[in-house]
Scaffold this active site. Structure first.
Site, PDB file in Angstrom:
ATOM      1  N   CYS A  60       0.941  -1.095  -0.046  1.00  0.00           N
ATOM      2  CA  CYS A  60      -0.245   0.093  -0.047  1.00  0.00           C
ATOM      3  C   CYS A  60       0.832   1.201   0.094  1.00  0.00           C
ATOM      4  O   CYS A  60       0.598   2.027  -0.757  1.00  0.00           O
ATOM      5  CB  CYS A  60      -1.057   0.178   1.134  1.00  0.00           C
ATOM      6  SG  CYS A  60      -2.233  -0.948   0.854  1.00  0.00           S
ATOM      7  N   ASP A 119      10.842  -6.080  -8.372  1.00  0.00           N
ATOM      8  CA  ASP A 119      11.081  -6.861  -7.187  1.00  0.00           C
ATOM      9  C   ASP A 119      12.520  -6.350  -6.644  1.00  0.00           C
ATOM     10  O   ASP A 119      13.508  -6.166  -7.407  1.00  0.00           O
ATOM     11  CB  ASP A 119      11.080  -8.267  -7.151  1.00  0.00           C
ATOM     12  CG  ASP A 119      10.872  -9.033  -5.993  1.00  0.00           C
ATOM     13  OD1 ASP A 119       9.842  -9.459  -5.738  1.00  0.00           O
ATOM     14  OD2 ASP A 119      11.755  -8.883  -4.897  1.00  0.00           O
ATOM     15  N   HIS A 137      -6.216  -2.477  -1.380  1.00  0.00           N
ATOM     16  CA  HIS A 137      -5.589  -3.603  -0.451  1.00  0.00           C
ATOM     17  C   HIS A 137      -6.414  -4.821  -0.361  1.00  0.00           C
ATOM     18  O   HIS A 137      -7.509  -4.866   0.179  1.00  0.00           O
ATOM     19  CB  HIS A 137      -5.388  -3.070   0.951  1.00  0.00           C
ATOM     20  CG  HIS A 137      -4.705  -4.121   2.015  1.00  0.00           C
ATOM     21  ND1 HIS A 137      -3.375  -4.198   2.079  1.00  0.00           N
ATOM     22  CD2 HIS A 137      -5.314  -5.125   2.716  1.00  0.00           C
ATOM     23  CE1 HIS A 137      -3.089  -5.167   2.816  1.00  0.00           C
ATOM     24  NE2 HIS A 137      -4.154  -5.765   3.500  1.00  0.00           N
ATOM     25  N   GLY A 188       4.147 -19.911   0.484  1.00  0.00           N
ATOM     26  CA  GLY A 188       5.243 -18.862   0.352  1.00  0.00           C
ATOM     27  C   GLY A 188       5.053 -17.248   0.527  1.00  0.00           C
ATOM     28  O   GLY A 188       5.803 -16.461  -0.014  1.00  0.00           O
ATOM     29  N   THR A 206       4.694 -13.819   1.450  1.00  0.00           N
ATOM     30  CA  THR A 206       5.377 -13.150   2.708  1.00  0.00           C
ATOM     31  C   THR A 206       4.899 -11.497   2.802  1.00  0.00           C
ATOM     32  O   THR A 206       5.235 -11.058   3.824  1.00  0.00           O
ATOM     33  CB  THR A 206       6.992 -12.850   2.410  1.00  0.00           C
ATOM     34  OG1 THR A 206       7.306 -12.315   1.067  1.00  0.00           O
ATOM     35  CG2 THR A 206       7.577 -14.332   2.542  1.00  0.00           C
ATOM     36  N   HIS A 235      -0.250  -8.265   0.916  1.00  0.00           N
ATOM     37  CA  HIS A 235      -1.318  -7.667  -0.365  1.00  0.00           C
ATOM     38  C   HIS A 235      -1.016  -8.273  -1.430  1.00  0.00           C
ATOM     39  O   HIS A 235       0.144  -8.633  -2.208  1.00  0.00           O
ATOM     40  CB  HIS A 235      -0.615  -6.558  -0.407  1.00  0.00           C
ATOM     41  CG  HIS A 235      -1.196  -5.268  -1.202  1.00  0.00           C
ATOM     42  ND1 HIS A 235      -1.588  -3.871  -0.600  1.00  0.00           N
ATOM     43  CD2 HIS A 235      -1.591  -5.201  -2.500  1.00  0.00           C
ATOM     44  CE1 HIS A 235      -2.071  -3.302  -1.586  1.00  0.00           C
ATOM     45  NE2 HIS A 235      -1.811  -4.121  -2.846  1.00  0.00           N
ATOM     46  N   HIS A 282      -0.247  -9.914  -4.732  1.00  0.00           N
ATOM     47  CA  HIS A 282       0.718  -9.612  -5.988  1.00  0.00           C
ATOM     48  C   HIS A 282       0.712 -10.727  -6.773  1.00  0.00           C
ATOM     49  O   HIS A 282       0.857 -11.893  -6.228  1.00  0.00           O
ATOM     50  CB  HIS A 282       1.724  -9.036  -5.302  1.00  0.00           C
ATOM     51  CG  HIS A 282       2.498 -10.084  -4.098  1.00  0.00           C
ATOM     52  ND1 HIS A 282       2.010 -10.204  -2.960  1.00  0.00           N
ATOM     53  CD2 HIS A 282       3.546 -10.990  -4.177  1.00  0.00           C
ATOM     54  CE1 HIS A 282       2.857 -10.969  -2.190  1.00  0.00           C
ATOM     55  NE2 HIS A 282       3.767 -11.320  -3.200  1.00  0.00           N
ATOM     56  N   HIS A 337       3.806 -12.339  -9.493  1.00  0.00           N
ATOM     57  CA  HIS A 337       5.518 -12.336  -9.862  1.00  0.00           C
ATOM     58  C   HIS A 337       5.333 -12.483 -11.390  1.00  0.00           C
ATOM     59  O   HIS A 337       4.844 -13.345 -11.903  1.00  0.00           O
ATOM     60  CB  HIS A 337       6.061 -13.001  -9.179  1.00  0.00           C
ATOM     61  CG  HIS A 337       6.166 -13.140  -7.711  1.00  0.00           C
ATOM     62  ND1 HIS A 337       7.408 -12.491  -6.881  1.00  0.00           N
ATOM     63  CD2 HIS A 337       5.284 -13.452  -6.677  1.00  0.00           C
ATOM     64  CE1 HIS A 337       7.354 -12.673  -5.765  1.00  0.00           C
ATOM     65  NE2 HIS A 337       5.952 -13.148  -5.377  1.00  0.00           N
TER      66      HIS A 337
HETATM   67  P1  5GP Z   1       5.823 -13.311  -1.661  1.00  0.00           P
HETATM   68  O1  5GP Z   1       6.934 -13.997  -1.199  1.00  0.00           O
HETATM   69  O2  5GP Z   1       5.006 -12.598  -0.868  1.00  0.00           O
HETATM   70  O3  5GP Z   1       5.003 -13.857  -2.970  1.00  0.00           O
HETATM   71  O4  5GP Z   1       6.324 -11.821  -2.371  1.00  0.00           O
HETATM   72  C1  5GP Z   1       6.839 -10.733  -1.980  1.00  0.00           C
HETATM   73  C2  5GP Z   1       8.017 -10.195  -2.690  1.00  0.00           C
HETATM   74  O5  5GP Z   1       8.148  -8.894  -2.369  1.00  0.00           O
HETATM   75  C3  5GP Z   1       9.327 -10.742  -2.698  1.00  0.00           C
HETATM   76  O6  5GP Z   1       9.704 -11.218  -3.782  1.00  0.00           O
HETATM   77  C4  5GP Z   1      10.248  -9.556  -2.118  1.00  0.00           C
HETATM   78  O7  5GP Z   1      11.676  -9.533  -2.556  1.00  0.00           O
HETATM   79  C5  5GP Z   1       9.195  -8.520  -2.602  1.00  0.00           C
HETATM   80  N1  5GP Z   1       9.403  -7.288  -1.681  1.00  0.00           N
HETATM   81  C6  5GP Z   1       9.255  -7.144  -0.250  1.00  0.00           C
HETATM   82  N2  5GP Z   1       9.488  -5.836   0.210  1.00  0.00           N
HETATM   83  C7  5GP Z   1       9.840  -5.248  -0.872  1.00  0.00           C
HETATM   84  C8  5GP Z   1       9.907  -3.596  -1.127  1.00  0.00           C
HETATM   85  O8  5GP Z   1      10.057  -2.784  -0.042  1.00  0.00           O
HETATM   86  N3  5GP Z   1       9.937  -3.330  -2.514  1.00  0.00           N
HETATM   87  C9  5GP Z   1      10.012  -4.139  -3.605  1.00  0.00           C
HETATM   88  N4  5GP Z   1      10.362  -3.535  -4.573  1.00  0.00           N
HETATM   89  N5  5GP Z   1       9.794  -5.517  -3.480  1.00  0.00           N
HETATM   90  C10 5GP Z   1       9.723  -5.931  -2.120  1.00  0.00           C
HETATM   91 ZN    ZN Z   2      -1.714  -3.374   1.000  1.00  0.00          ZN
END
Ligand code: 5GP
Ligand code: ZN
Length: 112
Positions: free
Chosen positions: A6, A29, A45, A91, A93, A96, A98, A100
Site C-alpha cells: 500500500c 522486485d 488492499h 510462500g 510473505t 497484499h 501480488h 510475480h
Molecule cells: P511473496 O513472497 O509474498 O510472494 O513476494 C513478496 C515479494 O516482494 C518478494 O519477492 C520480495 O523480494 C518483494 N519485496 C518485499 N519488500 C519489498 C519492497 O519494499 N520493495 C520491492 N520492490 N519489493 C519488495
Molecule cells: Zn496493502
C-alpha cells in the site's frame, strides 16, 4: 495502514515503477529471482487470492493483461512465468495480493 505494498502504491516508499494506472501498479522486485522480476499489484488492499470475490475479480484479468504487455515490452519472447504465492505454505510473505512476472531465463518445473 502498515502494508508495504500500500505504501509503494501511495508513493510513501520508493520503488522502480514500470507501469501505473488507476487500479494497478507494477514495479521491480527488490530481490530479483530472474533477469526480469516484476511485481504487479492492485492499488486496493486485497490480502490474497482468498479475498477475491465476484465483486472484485475484474482486477485479476486486468493484471494478467498488464503482465502480458510488460512481458512484450521486456522482449520475453521465449516465454515467462506468472506466480501468485497464497498463504503461508504458498510462500506468501507480503499480505497484499501480488503477481510475480518472471522471465529472461529458463524456469524450473516443478517449482520448489
Ligand atoms: P511473496 O513472497 O509474498 O510472494 O513476494 C513478496 C515479494 O516482494 C518478494 O519477492 C520480495 O523480494 C518483494 N519485496 C518485499 N519488500 C519489498 C519492497 O519494499 N520493495 C520491492 N520492490 N519489493 C519488495
Ligand atoms: Zn496493502
Amino acid at each position: 495502514m502498515e502494508c508495504i505494498f500500500c505504501k509503494i502504491a501511495n508513493n510513501e516508499i520508493p520503488s522502480e515503477k514500470i507501469y501505473e494506472d488507476e487500479k494497478v501498479i507494477a514495479f521491480n522486485d527488490l530481490d530479483p529471482q530472474a533477469p526480469v522480476h516484476v511485481l504487479i499489484i492492485p492499488k486496493e488492499h486485497i490480502k490474497s487470492i482468498d479475498e477475491i470475490t465476484d465483486k472484485n475479480s475484474d482486477i485479476i484479468g486486468k493484471i494478467f493483461i498488464i503482465a502480458a504487455k510488460i512481458a512484450k515490452e521486456k522482449s520475453l519472447d521465449n516465454g515467462y512465468r506468472i506466480v501468485n504465492n497464497c498463504g503461508k505454505d504458498g510462500g506468501q510473505t507480503v499480505e497484499h495480493l501480488h503477481f510475480h512476472l518472471l522471465g529472461g531465463r529458463k524456469m524450473n518445473w516443478p517449482a520448489g
